[in-house]
Design an enzyme around this catalytic site. Structure first.
Site, PDB file in Angstrom:
ATOM      1  N   ARG A 244      -0.140   4.392  -0.517  1.00  0.00           N
ATOM      2  CA  ARG A 244      -0.921   5.614  -0.374  1.00  0.00           C
ATOM      3  C   ARG A 244      -0.437   6.480   0.797  1.00  0.00           C
ATOM      4  O   ARG A 244       0.171   5.987   1.734  1.00  0.00           O
ATOM      5  CB  ARG A 244      -2.395   5.271  -0.174  1.00  0.00           C
ATOM      6  CG  ARG A 244      -3.059   4.676  -1.388  1.00  0.00           C
ATOM      7  CD  ARG A 244      -4.464   4.239  -1.106  1.00  0.00           C
ATOM      8  NE  ARG A 244      -4.524   3.126  -0.146  1.00  0.00           N
ATOM      9  CZ  ARG A 244      -5.654   2.557   0.257  1.00  0.00           C
ATOM     10  NH1 ARG A 244      -6.807   3.005  -0.196  1.00  0.00           N
ATOM     11  NH2 ARG A 244      -5.616   1.554   1.115  1.00  0.00           N
TER      12      ARG A 244
ATOM     13  N   ASP B 265       0.854  -1.179   0.000  1.00  0.00           N
ATOM     14  CA  ASP B 265       0.000   0.000   0.000  1.00  0.00           C
ATOM     15  C   ASP B 265       0.893   1.233   0.000  1.00  0.00           C
ATOM     16  O   ASP B 265       1.573   1.524   0.983  1.00  0.00           O
ATOM     17  CB  ASP B 265      -0.915   0.008   1.225  1.00  0.00           C
ATOM     18  CG  ASP B 265      -2.022   1.049   1.146  1.00  0.00           C
ATOM     19  OD1 ASP B 265      -1.878   2.008   0.360  1.00  0.00           O
ATOM     20  OD2 ASP B 265      -3.025   0.901   1.873  1.00  0.00           O
TER      21      ASP B 265
END
Length: 402
Positions: free
Chosen positions: A320, A318
């Protein structure tokens, strides 16, 4: 009859004061315990059908992946839980318009959280945070009426860390952007209205923004909405990352489109008098971009799960970041929010390096199909959700099924 050791039980009571009875429900191992209802509710035939639908779909996910057709046979005796329409069926439609996903009106359930203590319901991970928050500026705001009858205000933001235009979808005219409302040198009243820095509603012939200079002339009675709606608590907030495949291309590999629609529906409910904010961040594919995301899809077809595929492409599971979301929430005037998420790591990440924003409650985003209330099911999305829960620490509150 004595339930099997691998089964969990749930209880229910009626307004007539009947005692709790035990109902056997097969739940996947990655579910969190089911919440007990706060108050008694009347047991109706419709509710009983929904409970039966739950027991038929909430079974060990491995069985779903091994035999996806078993779902249809397990619910064959229930007229409340129908199989999802085929992609080729005329009944299939693109992702729903905000406010029309499901016709229910009950407010979402929330769980208090406190990231300042280990047992605060925010998981055990400590996400990497930016040392300082980005600088953001809202450059334009516009009213968006939807086909479902609700209205929202779309805010477009620029920032000093990337060249992307991020968005805030705001439900409630009382939620305003500080950077948008600030006067700008040399602009006229028409300039202010065109970029959305006005009070009330726009209408043909209006000449004043109502924010600086002479007061705006009175608008027609049905065209002027107040911007001073009172608030009694924090708004419902969803931090949503862009997903072209799930939101636009009808992908059944993820539930992103359904989550976006459901967030908008919840924020449109009359019970959400404090309004709602969807922070829409342009970080496709958990931050790896659309091209790499499509490569990850091919790796998934070759046998990898969503986490393994990203790692094989030499990306983080991930990638983000949520610093922009924190800065946008502050610009919209909110230091306390109720966060609509299943990801405990997102709670700490959104709060910022110095807890500039506080998440006071977490509202679970349970797939509609798992609650027997619409949505869709597919082998891919079942595996995707299983991976997020088992490998990425996402949580689901079984209380959302009541």
């Amino acid at each position: 009859m004595t339930p099997d050791p691998g089964e969990k039980t749930s209880g229910k009571t009626t307004e007539a004061g009947k005692s709790w009875h035990q109902e056997t429900v097969h739940l996947p191992s990655f579910y969190s315990p089911r919440s007990r209802p706060v108050q008694d509710t009347e047991t109706t035939r419709h509710e009983e059908r929904e409970e039966f639908s739950l027991s038929s779909v909430a079974r060990p996910l491995s069985r779903t992946l091994e035999a996806p057709t078993a779902t249809l046979s397990s619910i064959a005796n229930s007229d409340a839980a129908l199989p999802p329409p085929s992609l080729l069926s005329p009944a299939f439609t693109p992702p729903a318009t905000p406010g029309t996903t499901t016709p229910r009106s009950e407010p979402p359930r929330s769980v208090p959280v406190d990231s300042s203590i280990p047992s605060g319901g925010c998981g055990t991970k400590k996400p990497r945070l930016l040392e300082t928050l980005p600088e953001v500026q809202c450059i334009v705001r516009a009213r968006i009426p939807t086909t479902g009858g609700t209205e929202m205000f779309l805010h477009l933001y620029t920032n000093n860390v990337d060249q992307k235009e991020h968005l805030a979808i705001v439900f409630g005219s009382h939620i305003r952007s500080t950077s948008l409302d600030a006067p700008r040198e040399g602009e006229t009243e028409m300039d202010r209205m065109v970029r959305g820095a006005y009070t009330g509603r726009l209408y043909p012939g209006r000449t004043q923004s109502g924010m600086i200079g002479p007061a705006a002339p009175a608008a027609p009675a049905d065209a002027d909405a107040s911007d001073t709606t009172g608030q009694s608590g924090p708004p419902l907030v969803r931090i949503h990352s862009e997903c072209y495949t799930g939101e636009t291309a009808w992908s059944a590999r993820c539930d992103c489109g359904e989550q976006l629609d459901e967030a908008a529906r919840l924020m449109s409910l009359p019970s959400e008098e404090n309004g709602g904010i969807i922070i829409y961040l342009r970080q496709e594919g958990r931050g790896i971009g659309l091209g790499e995301k499509l490569k990850a899809y091919n790796l998934q077809d070759l046998g990898s799960d969503t986490v393994e595929a990203n790692l094989l492409l030499r990306h983080p599971a991930d990638a983000r970041s949520y610093g922009l979301a924190t800065a946008m929430l502050l610009d919209l005037g909110h230091k306390e929010v109720r966060l609509l998420t299943n990801n405990p790591e997102k709670i700490r990440a959104v709060e910022g390096p110095n807890r500039e924003v506080r998440v006071t409650e977490r509202v679970a985003m349970v797939p509609l199909s798992w609650k027997g209330k619409g949505g869709f099911r597919s082998r891919e999305v079942e595996g995707y959700l299983k991976t997020k829960i088992e490998k990425m620490g996402h949580m689901l509150d079984m209380g959302g099924f009541s």
